[in-house]
Design a protein around this motif. Structure first.
Motif, PDB file in Angstrom:
ATOM      1  N   PRO A   1       0.810  -1.213   0.000  1.00  0.00           N
ATOM      2  CA  PRO A   1       0.000   0.000   0.000  1.00  0.00           C
ATOM      3  C   PRO A   1       0.848   1.270   0.000  1.00  0.00           C
ATOM      4  O   PRO A   1       1.883   1.347   0.673  1.00  0.00           O
ATOM      5  N   ALA A   2       0.424   2.266  -0.757  1.00  0.00           N
ATOM      6  CA  ALA A   2       1.129   3.538  -0.827  1.00  0.00           C
ATOM      7  C   ALA A   2       1.189   4.192   0.551  1.00  0.00           C
ATOM      8  O   ALA A   2       0.268   4.071   1.355  1.00  0.00           O
ATOM      9  N   GLN A   3       2.283   4.876   0.806  1.00  0.00           N
ATOM     10  CA  GLN A   3       2.507   5.559   2.080  1.00  0.00           C
ATOM     11  C   GLN A   3       2.636   7.063   1.854  1.00  0.00           C
ATOM     12  O   GLN A   3       2.796   7.529   0.729  1.00  0.00           O
ATOM     13  N   PRO A   4       2.549   7.865   2.932  1.00  0.00           N
ATOM     14  CA  PRO A   4       2.777   9.306   2.792  1.00  0.00           C
ATOM     15  C   PRO A   4       4.172   9.582   2.234  1.00  0.00           C
ATOM     16  O   PRO A   4       5.048   8.702   2.244  1.00  0.00           O
ATOM     17  N   VAL A   5       4.394  10.781   1.755  1.00  0.00           N
ATOM     18  CA  VAL A   5       5.712  11.159   1.235  1.00  0.00           C
ATOM     19  C   VAL A   5       6.783  10.923   2.301  1.00  0.00           C
ATOM     20  O   VAL A   5       6.662  11.397   3.429  1.00  0.00           O
ATOM     21  N   GLY A   6       7.806  10.156   1.948  1.00  0.00           N
ATOM     22  CA  GLY A   6       8.861   9.815   2.897  1.00  0.00           C
ATOM     23  C   GLY A   6       8.516   8.627   3.775  1.00  0.00           C
ATOM     24  O   GLY A   6       9.354   8.178   4.565  1.00  0.00           O
TER      25      GLY A   6
ATOM     26  N   PHE B   1       8.658   5.709   0.037  1.00  0.00           N
ATOM     27  CA  PHE B   1       7.766   6.268  -0.977  1.00  0.00           C
ATOM     28  C   PHE B   1       8.027   7.760  -1.170  1.00  0.00           C
ATOM     29  O   PHE B   1       8.320   8.481  -0.215  1.00  0.00           O
ATOM     30  N   ARG B   2       7.927   8.201  -2.382  1.00  0.00           N
ATOM     31  CA  ARG B   2       8.135   9.601  -2.744  1.00  0.00           C
ATOM     32  C   ARG B   2       7.110  10.011  -3.794  1.00  0.00           C
ATOM     33  O   ARG B   2       6.357   9.181  -4.306  1.00  0.00           O
ATOM     34  N   GLN B   3       7.114  11.301  -4.110  1.00  0.00           N
ATOM     35  CA  GLN B   3       6.308  11.776  -5.218  1.00  0.00           C
ATOM     36  C   GLN B   3       7.087  11.584  -6.523  1.00  0.00           C
ATOM     37  O   GLN B   3       8.316  11.494  -6.514  1.00  0.00           O
ATOM     38  N   ASP B   4       6.370  11.555  -7.619  1.00  0.00           N
ATOM     39  CA  ASP B   4       7.029  11.391  -8.913  1.00  0.00           C
ATOM     40  C   ASP B   4       7.797  12.667  -9.259  1.00  0.00           C
ATOM     41  O   ASP B   4       7.312  13.773  -9.041  1.00  0.00           O
ATOM     42  N   VAL B   5       9.007  12.518  -9.771  1.00  0.00           N
ATOM     43  CA  VAL B   5       9.842  13.661 -10.143  1.00  0.00           C
ATOM     44  C   VAL B   5       9.798  13.822 -11.663  1.00  0.00           C
ATOM     45  O   VAL B   5      10.119  12.881 -12.383  1.00  0.00           O
TER      46      VAL B   5
ATOM     47  N   ALA C   1      10.280  15.486  -5.051  1.00  0.00           N
ATOM     48  CA  ALA C   1      10.145  14.134  -4.505  1.00  0.00           C
ATOM     49  C   ALA C   1       9.556  14.115  -3.103  1.00  0.00           C
ATOM     50  O   ALA C   1       8.707  13.265  -2.788  1.00  0.00           O
ATOM     51  N   PHE C   2       9.979  15.066  -2.243  1.00  0.00           N
ATOM     52  CA  PHE C   2       9.594  14.982  -0.827  1.00  0.00           C
ATOM     53  C   PHE C   2       9.000  16.257  -0.229  1.00  0.00           C
ATOM     54  O   PHE C   2       8.449  16.212   0.866  1.00  0.00           O
ATOM     55  N   GLY C   3       9.151  17.391  -0.911  1.00  0.00           N
ATOM     56  CA  GLY C   3       8.580  18.624  -0.375  1.00  0.00           C
ATOM     57  C   GLY C   3       9.618  19.657   0.016  1.00  0.00           C
ATOM     58  O   GLY C   3       9.608  20.777  -0.499  1.00  0.00           O
ATOM     59  N   PRO C   4      10.553  19.342   0.950  1.00  0.00           N
ATOM     60  CA  PRO C   4      11.587  20.328   1.332  1.00  0.00           C
ATOM     61  C   PRO C   4      12.522  20.617   0.162  1.00  0.00           C
ATOM     62  O   PRO C   4      12.727  19.781  -0.723  1.00  0.00           O
ATOM     63  N   TRP C   5      13.105  21.808   0.188  1.00  0.00           N
ATOM     64  CA  TRP C   5      14.068  22.175  -0.843  1.00  0.00           C
ATOM     65  C   TRP C   5      15.473  21.706  -0.493  1.00  0.00           C
ATOM     66  O   TRP C   5      16.256  21.360  -1.372  1.00  0.00           O
TER      67      TRP C   5
END
Length: 263
Positions: free
Chosen positions: A97-102, A126-130, A188-192
């Motif tokens: 199952p997919a998880q939250p970012v990170g 898990f990460r977001q698509d880049v 991918a994760f939110g922070p810069w």
């Protein structure tokens, strides 16, 4: 002719380092040999997933087998959830199952009556698509920075003019690591930025340290011992970039339900 040889050597060294870093990194699929009815089958278990259910496949294992995957959130002490593999499109498939970012899951598999990796479960993050428009330039520029750095050191060792390639190396490393790097991290994760002083991400921190060494080489360009500084910067880059990519990166904290950049 000598410069052609230097370029070939630089390419070989850079490729070798890239392959080593990729294969030893925490996102490279975990290989395991599965035994069934006296036969051995090699399977690859994913350790990186985008934010949708991640499919675990047992491509080589025959249909006669019975297989299960056991997973839980990581790092937690939750009980494992067990799911059966289903025979789909000529191979065994099961969804994590997919998880939250990170977010991370740790899992192991059972094939037949034997557990695999139960003592050292696989961890998948898990990460977001880049977008490719960000990821590909980042990879190419970091690859080019390593290539130019090695070439610069070969010029130094052979007592050839190297200042031009030192400047190109610094510029390439800056654009790849500090412009496209944060863009990839954000996508991918939110922070810069999750390196010093904001976090312990090894990818960001090793980029920062390597750049500081090359900056020192650039600042001391007129110093008579600059060649030694350049060689030190390149050797440091080779060593530090051998550290597995994405180690100690952003991780979702299931207790606080927030993304953490500290380890």
């Amino acid at each position: 002719m000598k410069k052609t040889i230097f370029w070939l050597l630089a390419i070989i060294i850079t490729l070798a380092l890239s392959v080593y870093q990729r294969m030893t990194g925490p996102t490279y699929p975990k290989k395991v040999m599965v035994e069934l009815n006296g036969e051995s089958y090699k399977v690859k278990l994913p350790r990186s997933g985008v934010q949708h259910d991640e499919t675990v496949t047992l491509k080589a294992v025959p249909q006669t087998a019975k297989a299960q995957v056991h997973y839980r959130c990581y790092p937690t002490s939750d009980e494992y959830t067990t799911a059966d593999f289903a025979w789909t499109d000529g191979e065994w498939q099961a969804a994590l199952p997919a998880q939250p970012v990170g977010g991370k899951l740790q899992y192991y598999i059972t094939v037949g009556d034997k557990d695999y990796l139960a003592d050292e479960p696989v961890v998948i993050r898990f990460r977001q698509d880049v977008p490719a428009g960000i990821l590909i330039p980042h990879i190419l520029l970091m690859f080019a920075a390593m290539l130019f750095a090695v070439y610069t050191m070969l010029l130094v060792v052979s007592q050839k003019e190297y200042r031009k390639w030192l400047k190109i190396t610094v510029a390439t490393l800056f654009v790849g690591g500090f412009i496209f790097g944060p863009l990839v991290q954000h996508a991918a994760f939110g922070p810069w930025w999750t390196g010093f002083p904001y976090g312990t991400d090894l990818t960001d921190n090793k980029t920062l340290l390597s750049f500081l060494f090359f900056l020192a080489a650039l600042v001391t360009l007129r110093w008579k011992y600059n060649k030694w500084v350049v060689c030190l910067a390149v050797l440091f880059m080779i060593v530090i970039f051998s550290i597995p990519h994405s180690a100690y990166g952003s991780e979702y904290d299931y207790s606080t339900q927030q993304l953490s950049t500290e380890k």
